[in-house]
Design an enzyme around this catalytic site. Structure first.
Site, PDB file in Angstrom:
ATOM      1  N   CYS A 115      27.916  49.313  37.311  1.00 56.10           N
ATOM      2  CA  CYS A 115      26.549  49.768  37.461  1.00 56.10           C
ATOM      3  C   CYS A 115      25.834  48.855  38.451  1.00 56.10           C
ATOM      4  O   CYS A 115      26.064  47.651  38.483  1.00 56.10           O
ATOM      5  CB  CYS A 115      25.735  49.779  36.177  1.00 56.10           C
ATOM      6  SG  CYS A 115      26.410  50.839  34.914  1.00 56.10           S
ATOM      7  N   ARG A 174      29.781  49.851  42.694  1.00 63.65           N
ATOM      8  CA  ARG A 174      29.716  49.294  41.338  1.00 63.65           C
ATOM      9  C   ARG A 174      29.837  50.379  40.268  1.00 63.65           C
ATOM     10  O   ARG A 174      29.949  50.070  39.082  1.00 63.65           O
ATOM     11  CB  ARG A 174      28.400  48.544  41.137  1.00 63.65           C
ATOM     12  CG  ARG A 174      28.175  47.421  42.118  1.00 63.65           C
ATOM     13  CD  ARG A 174      26.877  46.722  41.841  1.00 63.65           C
ATOM     14  NE  ARG A 174      26.991  45.898  40.662  1.00 63.65           N
ATOM     15  CZ  ARG A 174      27.364  44.628  40.665  1.00 63.65           C
ATOM     16  NH1 ARG A 174      27.620  44.030  41.802  1.00 63.65           N
ATOM     17  NH2 ARG A 174      27.463  43.949  39.555  1.00 63.65           N
ATOM     18  N   TRP A 178      28.196  53.431  36.069  1.00 61.06           N
ATOM     19  CA  TRP A 178      29.585  53.563  35.633  1.00 61.06           C
ATOM     20  C   TRP A 178      29.516  53.637  34.119  1.00 61.06           C
ATOM     21  O   TRP A 178      29.189  52.664  33.448  1.00 61.06           O
ATOM     22  CB  TRP A 178      30.395  52.355  36.090  1.00 61.06           C
ATOM     23  CG  TRP A 178      31.869  52.500  35.858  1.00 61.06           C
ATOM     24  CD1 TRP A 178      32.783  53.056  36.709  1.00 61.06           C
ATOM     25  CD2 TRP A 178      32.607  52.068  34.705  1.00 61.06           C
ATOM     26  NE1 TRP A 178      34.042  53.007  36.148  1.00 61.06           N
ATOM     27  CE2 TRP A 178      33.967  52.409  34.920  1.00 61.06           C
ATOM     28  CE3 TRP A 178      32.264  51.440  33.516  1.00 61.06           C
ATOM     29  CZ2 TRP A 178      34.961  52.134  34.010  1.00 61.06           C
ATOM     30  CZ3 TRP A 178      33.260  51.167  32.584  1.00 61.06           C
ATOM     31  CH2 TRP A 178      34.598  51.508  32.833  1.00 61.06           C
ATOM     32  N   ASN A 219      22.284  47.089  33.864  1.00 60.64           N
ATOM     33  CA  ASN A 219      23.704  46.890  34.128  1.00 60.64           C
ATOM     34  C   ASN A 219      24.229  45.951  33.045  1.00 60.64           C
ATOM     35  O   ASN A 219      23.726  44.837  32.926  1.00 60.64           O
ATOM     36  CB  ASN A 219      23.900  46.265  35.517  1.00 60.64           C
ATOM     37  CG  ASN A 219      25.314  45.775  35.730  1.00 60.64           C
ATOM     38  OD1 ASN A 219      26.243  46.279  35.111  1.00 60.64           O
ATOM     39  ND2 ASN A 219      25.483  44.789  36.593  1.00 60.64           N
ATOM     40  N   GLY A 220      25.212  46.410  32.280  1.00 64.92           N
ATOM     41  CA  GLY A 220      25.777  45.556  31.241  1.00 64.92           C
ATOM     42  C   GLY A 220      26.082  46.362  30.001  1.00 64.92           C
ATOM     43  O   GLY A 220      26.029  47.598  30.012  1.00 64.92           O
ATOM     44  N   GLU A 262      51.674  45.065  43.341  1.00 64.42           N
ATOM     45  CA  GLU A 262      50.417  45.302  44.057  1.00 64.42           C
ATOM     46  C   GLU A 262      50.443  46.664  44.773  1.00 64.42           C
ATOM     47  O   GLU A 262      49.467  47.412  44.740  1.00 64.42           O
ATOM     48  CB  GLU A 262      50.159  44.152  45.051  1.00 64.42           C
ATOM     49  CG  GLU A 262      48.974  44.349  45.995  1.00 64.42           C
ATOM     50  CD  GLU A 262      47.655  44.648  45.277  1.00 64.42           C
ATOM     51  OE1 GLU A 262      47.553  44.467  44.062  1.00 64.42           O
ATOM     52  OE2 GLU A 262      46.725  45.122  45.958  1.00 64.42           O
ATOM     53  N   LYS A 303      47.966  49.870  44.132  1.00 65.38           N
ATOM     54  CA  LYS A 303      47.169  50.476  45.210  1.00 65.38           C
ATOM     55  C   LYS A 303      47.386  51.979  45.245  1.00 65.38           C
ATOM     56  O   LYS A 303      46.456  52.763  45.364  1.00 65.38           O
ATOM     57  CB  LYS A 303      47.600  49.828  46.532  1.00 65.38           C
ATOM     58  CG  LYS A 303      46.587  49.647  47.573  1.00 65.38           C
ATOM     59  CD  LYS A 303      45.491  48.657  47.339  1.00 65.38           C
ATOM     60  CE  LYS A 303      45.415  47.973  46.046  1.00 65.38           C
ATOM     61  NZ  LYS A 303      44.485  46.953  45.803  1.00 65.38           N
ATOM     62  N   GLU A 307      45.784  53.758  42.119  1.00 65.79           N
ATOM     63  CA  GLU A 307      44.324  53.773  41.964  1.00 65.79           C
ATOM     64  C   GLU A 307      43.622  54.703  42.944  1.00 65.79           C
ATOM     65  O   GLU A 307      42.585  55.255  42.612  1.00 65.79           O
ATOM     66  CB  GLU A 307      43.713  52.362  41.950  1.00 65.79           C
ATOM     67  CG  GLU A 307      43.670  51.632  43.255  1.00 65.79           C
ATOM     68  CD  GLU A 307      42.999  50.255  43.142  1.00 65.79           C
ATOM     69  OE1 GLU A 307      42.044  50.099  42.380  1.00 65.79           O
ATOM     70  OE2 GLU A 307      43.438  49.342  43.854  1.00 65.79           O
ATOM     71  N   HIS A 338      68.215  48.861  32.848  1.00 63.80           N
ATOM     72  CA  HIS A 338      67.918  48.596  31.430  1.00 63.80           C
ATOM     73  C   HIS A 338      66.941  49.630  30.863  1.00 63.80           C
ATOM     74  O   HIS A 338      66.325  49.397  29.843  1.00 63.80           O
ATOM     75  CB  HIS A 338      67.391  47.172  31.281  1.00 63.80           C
ATOM     76  CG  HIS A 338      68.369  46.147  31.765  1.00 63.80           C
ATOM     77  ND1 HIS A 338      69.502  45.816  31.061  1.00 63.80           N
ATOM     78  CD2 HIS A 338      68.430  45.439  32.926  1.00 63.80           C
ATOM     79  CE1 HIS A 338      70.203  44.916  31.745  1.00 63.80           C
ATOM     80  NE2 HIS A 338      69.576  44.680  32.884  1.00 63.80           N
ATOM     81  N   LYS A 382      34.071  48.670  41.647  1.00 66.18           N
ATOM     82  CA  LYS A 382      34.594  47.497  42.356  1.00 66.18           C
ATOM     83  C   LYS A 382      34.421  46.222  41.543  1.00 66.18           C
ATOM     84  O   LYS A 382      35.286  45.360  41.542  1.00 66.18           O
ATOM     85  CB  LYS A 382      33.868  47.372  43.691  1.00 66.18           C
ATOM     86  CG  LYS A 382      34.334  46.208  44.517  1.00 66.18           C
ATOM     87  CD  LYS A 382      34.872  46.652  45.843  1.00 66.18           C
ATOM     88  CE  LYS A 382      35.637  45.580  46.546  1.00 66.18           C
ATOM     89  NZ  LYS A 382      37.045  45.880  46.690  1.00 66.18           N
TER      90      LYS A 382
HETATM   91  O1  M6R Z   1      36.718  41.071  41.608  1.00 70.29           O
HETATM   92  P1  M6R Z   1      38.051  40.774  41.019  1.00 70.29           P
HETATM   93  O2  M6R Z   1      39.022  40.233  42.023  1.00 70.29           O
HETATM   94  O3  M6R Z   1      37.967  39.838  39.836  1.00 70.29           O
HETATM   95  O4  M6R Z   1      38.590  42.141  40.493  1.00 70.29           O
HETATM   96  C1  M6R Z   1      39.799  42.238  39.813  1.00 70.29           C
HETATM   97  C2  M6R Z   1      40.263  43.673  39.721  1.00 70.29           C
HETATM   98  O5  M6R Z   1      39.314  44.446  39.038  1.00 70.29           O
HETATM   99  C3  M6R Z   1      40.512  44.283  41.096  1.00 70.29           C
HETATM  100  O6  M6R Z   1      41.408  43.524  41.827  1.00 70.29           O
HETATM  101  C4  M6R Z   1      41.043  45.718  40.950  1.00 70.29           C
HETATM  102  O7  M6R Z   1      42.326  45.680  40.417  1.00 70.29           O
HETATM  103  C5  M6R Z   1      41.000  46.429  42.301  1.00 70.29           C
HETATM  104  N1  M6R Z   1      40.462  47.749  42.136  1.00 70.29           N
HETATM  105  C6  M6R Z   1      42.326  46.552  42.932  1.00 70.29           C
HETATM  106  O8  M6R Z   1      42.289  47.263  44.121  1.00 70.29           O
END
Ligand code: M6R
Length: 592
Positions: A2, A27, A73, A99-100, A469, A473, A476, A492, A587
């Protein structure tokens, strides 16, 4: 998650609210709303959907000079107009954005209901609005009402509050969710981060936990615990509004992928002066004396730390990596003198903030590595290392990962004063540039992958960290199911998942595991998989699908990760998805 904005200006506030919300839509973006004082009344406008939808729905001309806004959010209640912020208190005296997460909202709500309050939405925010109203009825003073609210509710909040009897003021309060004030020529502003305020303010105030106060056109008031007035301490920021320009790119993600090489260069320039490393001496002493390094992070930042801990082990340090949300409830260190490294692009991740309070009780040194100067994690650490990656707008982290891994390589190099890491990172920069120049081949592979339901990534050792990683990517932003496995684990169990034409992407960077890895890939190929091999030039076979130029083995992920990022980008493009704002994500993950 948010985002909130607010402003008291001598110009109509509508555009600041809308344009400001657009800059922090990363956000959260399932609904949006604003409240603007129009004469004596706060008019509330809300939509389910994006800020752009709100902008289109609003009259272009709204004359009010004071207003607050929100992009959501969802935590409590589905995304809907009713649950969208701002929320008004029962009588309409207060309108607030939040926000929270309020942890005791049920108990507080029940207590209010017993007093005759009723609620329109399912949100915890509407509960706060009514707590403030109830407190105001008893105290007749808004500051006192807010101060009492801060002891009534438990949880995280950044709040901007309109009070209908004072249409030239915005009240605010903050605990565990970020909030800044900005002062500019045309008024005073509030926002969850700097971005909305870059065009209207040049001096900023960071609000700390348990602080509250108000802004008006030419005044800022702040109070701390015990309701003592606080001095207003301004600072500036190096962030520039131009950082938000797309510079001709169709999406921030593509722009940010292609900033990888400049990120590495900037880090080298900031932490090495041509002769020696420039890290804080006291911090280096503490790392050298530590008997254990504990890395804590989430998501992409966690994947960066997996590599970082390998660098640290190679440099002679015992080190462990934990997912923050796991460690927070089962904290562990094998050391008596531990250095905790908190890795976070945003510096605001709630799981890490939780770990911080735990780590502080366990004693040790806390280092935050972040891209966000002045963030909560940075302010609470003993030392902060900035990533200098520039604003990362796309929700999927790309250049920040590159900066994180590079920063950890530099730090590990500095441990033994081993400057060979500088030449190694220069090789990385050249190799990244070559991948950027030759990424068309990845587009073709993306066409094939885009029609599939499942994709698997395989790697051994540091290639497994990379596979994790790349898989994150892909899932998501493309919504394709994807998993990463160590090459040797396949037999396995997971090999049962392989069907005809299942894409399996294998990374090959290490001569030691190359043959074993190629065997694993043959095994899945024999069961019908479409194998895509991404190899280092020194180990490449003519039939490999994508070969990356030379970079030292331990840093090869900094080059191959671009393959994974481009692949995810082009698959999402092919599927017609919202690349920079994928569904359900935000984000800055400021709730646990
Ligand atoms: O701001 P941060 O690096 O602490 O965030 C951690 C994760 O939320 C962040 O890396 C998330 O996995 C991303 N969406 C990955 O692309």
């Amino acid at each position: 998650m948010c985002g909130i904005v607010g402003g008291v200006s001598n110009k109509p506030i509508r555009n600041y609210l809308i344009e400001g919300l657009k800059t922090i839509e990363y956000r959260g973006y399932d609904s949006a709303g604003i409240a603007v004082f129009n004469g004596k009344k706060a008019e509330i406008y809300k939509v389910r959907g994006r800020v752009e939808d709100l902008d289109n729905k609003l009259e272009k001309r709204i004359d009010g000079l004071v207003g607050i806004g929100h992009t959501r959010w969802a935590t409590h209640g589905e995304p809907s107009v009713i649950n969208a912020h701002p929320h008004a208190s029962k009588s309409g005296l207060f309108s607030i954005v939040h926000n929270g997460v309020i942890e005791n909202f049920r108990a507080v709500k029940n207590a209010l209901m017993e007093k005759g309050y009723s609620f329109l939405s399912e949100t915890d925010t509407e509960v706060i609005a009514n707590v403030i109203e109830e407190n105001y009825r008893h105290t007749g003073d808004v500051y006192k009402a807010i101060s009492k609210m801060m002891s009534d509710v438990k949880g995280s909040y950044a709040l901007a509050i309109l009070f209908s009897k004072e249409p030239d003021i915005i009240y605010f309060a903050k605990n565990r969710s970020p909030l800044l004030i900005g002062r500019g020529q045309n008024g005073n502003f509030l926002a969850s981060d700097y971005l909305p305020m870059l065009k209207v303010a040049d001096q900023f105030v960071t609000i700390s936990d348990y602080q509250y106060g108000s802004i008006s056109l030419d005044d800022i008031k702040m109070f701390g615990r015990n309701d003592h007035p606080l001095p207003i301490v301004f600072h500036e920021t190096e962030l520039k509004p131009e950082a938000l320009d797309l510079n001709g790119y169709p999406h921030y993600m593509l722009k940010e992928i292609e900033e990888a090489d400049s990120c590495v260069k900037l880090l080298v320039d900031n932490y090495y002066d041509g002769k020696s490393f420039l890290f804080d001496k006291e911090m280096m002493r503490q790392i050298k004396e530590a008997d254990n390094i504990v890395f804590l992070a989430c998501g992409t930042s966690y994947h960066a730390c997996l590599l970082g801990s390998r660098f640290f082990r190679k440099a002679g340090k015992i080190s462990d990596v934990y997912i923050a949300s796991e460690w927070a409830y089962n904290p562990y260190t094998s050391g008596k003198k531990t250095v905790y490294i908190f890795m976070s692009q945003s510096g605001e991740t709630a799981d890490l903030i939780h770990c911080l309070s735990v780590a502080k009780k366990m004693d040790g040194t806390i280092i935050t590595i972040t891209n966000t100067q002045g963030s909560t994690l940075s302010r609470s650490a003993d030392h902060t290392l900035l990533l200098y990656a520039g604003i990362e707008v796309a929700v999927a982290s790309t250049k920040a990962y590159v900066a994180q891994v590079s920063a950890l390589a530099l730090l590990a190099g500095a441990l033994n004063d081993d400057a060979s890491v500088i030449a190694d990172l220069e090789a990385v920069i050249a190799a990244q540039q070559s991948v950027i120049d030759n990424h068309d081949k990845i587009k073709n592979l993306a066409s094939f992958v885009s029609g599939k339901n499942d994709v698997y990534f395989l790697g051994r050792g540091l290639d497994y960290d990379l596979a994790l990683e790349c898989s994150l990517k892909l899932k998501e932003i493309t919504y394709i199911h994807s998993e990463a496995f160590p090459g040797g684990e396949l037999k396995h169990g997971p090999i049962a998942l392989i069907e005809k034409d299942t894409p399996v992407i294998g990374f090959i960077s290490d001569a030691k595991t190359e043959l074993a890895m190629r065997s694993n890939l043959h095994e899945v190929e024999a069961r019908g998989a479409r194998v895509i091999v991404v190899s280092s030039i020194t180990l490449a076979h003519p039939e490999d699908d994508f070969v990356v130029p030379y970079a030292p083995k331990y840093l090869s992920s900094l080059v191959k990760v671009l393959f994974g990022q481009y692949l995810a980008y082009y698959v999402a493009l092919k599927r017609g998805l919202n690349i920079d704002k994928p569904r359900n994500l935000a984000k800055s993950v400021t709730v646990e």
